[in-house]
Design an enzyme around this catalytic site. Structure first.
Site, PDB file in Angstrom:
ATOM      1  N   HIS A 136      18.424 -28.649   5.983  1.00 35.30           N
ATOM      2  CA  HIS A 136      18.862 -28.023   7.235  1.00 35.30           C
ATOM      3  C   HIS A 136      18.302 -28.716   8.484  1.00 35.30           C
ATOM      4  CE1 HIS A 136      20.857 -25.122   4.908  1.00 35.30           C
ATOM      5  NE2 HIS A 136      19.908 -24.230   4.774  1.00 35.30           N
ATOM      6  N   HIS A 210      23.719 -19.696   9.473  1.00 38.56           N
ATOM      7  CA  HIS A 210      22.989 -19.242   8.284  1.00 38.56           C
ATOM      8  C   HIS A 210      22.728 -17.732   8.316  1.00 38.56           C
ATOM      9  CE1 HIS A 210      20.269 -19.535   4.859  1.00 38.56           C
ATOM     10  NE2 HIS A 210      20.467 -20.854   4.807  1.00 38.56           N
ATOM     11  N   GLU A 348      27.849 -20.120   3.970  1.00 35.60           N
ATOM     12  CA  GLU A 348      27.694 -21.150   4.991  1.00 35.60           C
ATOM     13  C   GLU A 348      28.831 -22.166   4.879  1.00 35.60           C
ATOM     14  OE1 GLU A 348      23.524 -22.612   4.429  1.00 35.60           O
ATOM     15  OE2 GLU A 348      23.552 -20.920   3.027  1.00 35.60           O
TER      16      GLU A 348
END
Length: 383
Positions: A136, A210, A348
């Site tokens: 991420h 998220h 996601e």
């Protein structure tokens, strides 16, 4: 059995709502101008704002820190509101947590193997923050940055434009990346996210959000009884580090088959090697529709108890379904209750994990002169 239309109408009217022709309860499409308040301050004194959006029966609170959706309030089939998004009631917990609750993710959503990739003959080493991998965007990705926020109210609805400029070399990524993300609540109360980015040097980009959902209500317990449907015939199996092997495996005959709605908990304890590796679902599904120029539907999530339903459409070719496997009871949410395994789930929308190292996957390369664009729409109802 679904509540009758007459019952829905009566409950909706009592809550100041109207009902659609399908029997789904919605608020009267009046909107409130975005409002801000001080949520806290960063260690260096930078202000963190909290913005409240309301339109079409949906109420949302968004932080300038990480673009975080702190709460998302929706009515159930009786018109009763509750927050369905996991999060914290204070800034300090967001600063220290690594759960990415509600946050904008970048530069690269999901994992990159060993935090390394080669682009135009140059090898780049990223920040490694997930074992041997980069996850991420690194330890200080877009979820850990304060974004510039501009509110709007117009024909499209009410919302926020969030901007952030990521410097060349930030977390190891090449190029100065200018990012613009727009959150919109329309007159129906549906939530749309539009992502845009430009660069001055060839780079890779994969942006997502998220948010963890529990349609029964934040802090209410497990989501294993939620029903999920995904229009995906294939998924990307992973190795022990949760990096895709490169295979596009069929879901048929496996616990990964959500082509027909089923409860999340039905197969999650199956001794399938991929469920053992991920400690549950933590995989990318290859959407049948592929990458598209406009959002197309691919998922339906429903909580039978409350009747709340979320349908999702996207331009992206994939979705990471994460069943909250690593929630372990050490975090306390906004309702004052601890989060345990599978107390929330994420969907996601994305390009595939580790695409910079997987030439057969859809490309995530962005070059100067190009504009990265992606859009995802969440449609809410209660039946």
């Amino acid at each position: 059995m679904e509540t009758s239309r007459r019952t829905v109408l009566a409950a909706a009217a009592a809550a100041g709502l109207t009902a659609s022709a399908t029997g789904a309860a919605h608020a009267t499409p009046t909107r409130t101008a975005p409002a801000k308040e001080l949520f806290g301050r960063m260690p260096d004194g930078t202000k963190v704002e909290r913005w409240t959006l309301q339109n079409g029966g949906t109420r949302m609170k968004v932080l300038s820190y990480g673009g975080i959706v702190q709460s998302l309030e929706l009515p159930d089939r009786h018109g009763r509101y509750t927050n369905v998004s996991l999060g914290f009631d204070n800034l300090d917990d967001y600063l220290t947590a690594t759960t990415y609750f509600g946050a904008l993710i970048g530069r690269y959503g999901n994992r990159i193997d060993k935090g390394r990739f080669t682009l135009e003959g140059t090898t780049y080493q990223l920040d490694v923050n997930d074992g041997d991998n980069s996850l991420h965007g690194g330890a200080k990705g877009f979820d850990k940055r304060v974004w510039d926020v501009e509110p709007f109210s117009g024909a499209s609805g009410v919302g926020l434009v969030l901007r952030y400029t990521s410097a060349d070399g930030e977390m190891g990524y090449p190029g100065t990346l200018k990012v613009k993300v727009t959150y919109t609540l329309d007159a129906r109360g549906d939530w749309r996210i539009d992502y845009e980015a430009t660069t001055d040097k060839t780079t890779v980009v994969n942006l997502t959000n998220h948010t963890y959902y529990n349609l029964a209500g934040e802090g209410s317990g497990t989501v294993l009884d939620h029903e999920l449907a995904l229009a995906a015939r294939r998924f990307t199996p992973t190795d022990k580090g949760l990096i895709p092997t490169g295979e596009l495996a069929p879901v048929s005959g496996t616990p990964f088959d959500f082509r027909r709605p089923k409860t999340i908990g039905r197969d999650i304890r199956t001794a399938h090697p991929q469920l053992v590796t991920g400690q549950g679902y933590d995989h990318n599904w290859v959407l049948d529709k592929g990458a598209t120029s406009a959002p197309e539907p691919f998922a339906t999530l429903r909580d039978p108890g409350s009747g709340r339903t979320m349908k999702i459409a996207t331009t992206e070719p994939g979705v990471q379904f994460y069943s909250g496997n690593f929630l372990d009871g050490t975090l306390t949410g906004t309702a004052g209750r601890v989060y345990r395994q599978s107390d929330g789930l994420c969907l996601e929308t994305q390009h595939f994990p580790d695409s910079p190292n997987q030439p057969e996957f859809p490309s995530t390369v962005l070059r100067p002169g190009q504009t990265y664009r992606s859009a995802t729409v969440h449609q809410f109802s209660a039946r």
